[in-house]
Design a protein around this motif. Sequence first.
Motif, PDB file in Angstrom:
ATOM      1  N   GLY A  16       0.804  -1.216   0.000  1.00  0.00           N
ATOM      2  CA  GLY A  16       0.000   0.000   0.000  1.00  0.00           C
ATOM      3  C   GLY A  16       0.836   1.263   0.000  1.00  0.00           C
ATOM      4  N   SER A  17       0.121   2.391   0.090  1.00  0.00           N
ATOM      5  CA  SER A  17       0.770   3.703   0.042  1.00  0.00           C
ATOM      6  C   SER A  17       0.276   4.591   1.180  1.00  0.00           C
ATOM      7  CB  SER A  17       0.470   4.396  -1.288  1.00  0.00           C
ATOM      8  OG  SER A  17       0.991   3.671  -2.383  1.00  0.00           O
ATOM      9  N   LEU A  18       1.127   5.517   1.560  1.00  0.00           N
ATOM     10  CA  LEU A  18       0.780   6.571   2.506  1.00  0.00           C
ATOM     11  C   LEU A  18       1.519   7.832   2.087  1.00  0.00           C
ATOM     12  CD1 LEU A  18       1.048   4.969   6.076  1.00  0.00           C
ATOM     13  CD2 LEU A  18      -1.041   5.786   4.988  1.00  0.00           C
ATOM     14  N   ARG A  19       0.941   8.965   2.420  1.00  0.00           N
ATOM     15  CA  ARG A  19       1.642  10.233   2.242  1.00  0.00           C
ATOM     16  C   ARG A  19       1.726  10.930   3.582  1.00  0.00           C
ATOM     17  NH1 ARG A  19       0.340  15.693  -1.265  1.00  0.00           N
ATOM     18  NH2 ARG A  19      -1.241  15.952   0.391  1.00  0.00           N
ATOM     19  N   LEU A  20       2.952  11.143   4.026  1.00  0.00           N
ATOM     20  CA  LEU A  20       3.183  11.871   5.265  1.00  0.00           C
ATOM     21  C   LEU A  20       3.354  13.355   4.971  1.00  0.00           C
ATOM     22  CD1 LEU A  20       5.768   9.515   7.013  1.00  0.00           C
ATOM     23  CD2 LEU A  20       3.269   9.379   6.984  1.00  0.00           C
ATOM     24  N   LEU A  80       6.265  13.214   2.313  1.00  0.00           N
ATOM     25  CA  LEU A  80       6.954  11.973   1.988  1.00  0.00           C
ATOM     26  C   LEU A  80       5.911  11.014   1.442  1.00  0.00           C
ATOM     27  CD1 LEU A  80       9.717  10.502   2.090  1.00  0.00           C
ATOM     28  CD2 LEU A  80       8.920   9.471   4.240  1.00  0.00           C
ATOM     29  N   GLN A  81       5.959  10.797   0.143  1.00  0.00           N
ATOM     30  CA  GLN A  81       5.070   9.829  -0.502  1.00  0.00           C
ATOM     31  C   GLN A  81       5.731   8.468  -0.424  1.00  0.00           C
ATOM     32  OE1 GLN A  81       1.929  10.202  -1.948  1.00  0.00           O
ATOM     33  NE2 GLN A  81       1.989   7.978  -2.158  1.00  0.00           N
ATOM     34  N   MET A  82       5.020   7.521   0.158  1.00  0.00           N
ATOM     35  CA  MET A  82       5.567   6.178   0.360  1.00  0.00           C
ATOM     36  C   MET A  82       4.701   5.176  -0.388  1.00  0.00           C
ATOM     37  SD  MET A  82       6.518   6.416   4.419  1.00  0.00           S
ATOM     38  CE  MET A  82       4.800   6.357   4.918  1.00  0.00           C
ATOM     39  N   ASP A  83       5.276   4.517  -1.360  1.00  0.00           N
ATOM     40  CA  ASP A  83       4.577   3.514  -2.169  1.00  0.00           C
ATOM     41  C   ASP A  83       5.221   2.146  -1.985  1.00  0.00           C
ATOM     42  OD1 ASP A  83       4.472   6.044  -4.704  1.00  0.00           O
ATOM     43  OD2 ASP A  83       2.854   5.474  -3.339  1.00  0.00           O
ATOM     44  N   SER A  84       4.476   1.126  -2.379  1.00  0.00           N
ATOM     45  CA  SER A  84       4.978  -0.262  -2.289  1.00  0.00           C
ATOM     46  C   SER A  84       5.545  -0.549  -0.899  1.00  0.00           C
ATOM     47  CB  SER A  84       6.045  -0.503  -3.359  1.00  0.00           C
ATOM     48  OG  SER A  84       5.543  -0.264  -4.655  1.00  0.00           O
ATOM     49  N   LEU A  85       4.775  -0.197   0.096  1.00  0.00           N
ATOM     50  CA  LEU A  85       5.253  -0.329   1.477  1.00  0.00           C
ATOM     51  C   LEU A  85       5.462  -1.781   1.864  1.00  0.00           C
ATOM     52  CD1 LEU A  85       3.133   2.518   3.021  1.00  0.00           C
ATOM     53  CD2 LEU A  85       5.621   2.303   3.248  1.00  0.00           C
TER      54      LEU A  85
END
Length: 113
Positions: A16-20, A80-85
């Motif tokens: 999944g993804s999150l944006r901090l 901070l865009q975090m993909d493919s967590l």
Amino acid sequence: QVQLVESGGGLVLPGGSLRLSCAASGFSVSRYVMTWYRQAPGKERELVAEISIVGNTNVVGSVKGRFTISRDNDKNTVYLQMDSLKPEDTAVYYCQRSGTGLWGQGTQVTVSS
């Protein structure tokens, strides 16, 4: 008041993804190198990404190619865009104004099924 406030953490499934977000007050993020660090349980705090005054970015280590750092000068916020967590990305993520000792309070990111 000079401060950094992180938000956007949470629980996410692997892949999944999150944006901090790191909202700054009392100064302009465009005038400093801004960084994201993370600290996993039992481990030392480590640099994840940085953005320079002119907007050059650097993402380090195992998150390269999956994480992106960016800045919105109008909103005075660093992202901070975090993909493919992955589960190993689980940590508390901190925003820092580089070289000044100013840190945010951190936001927890948990990657788990």
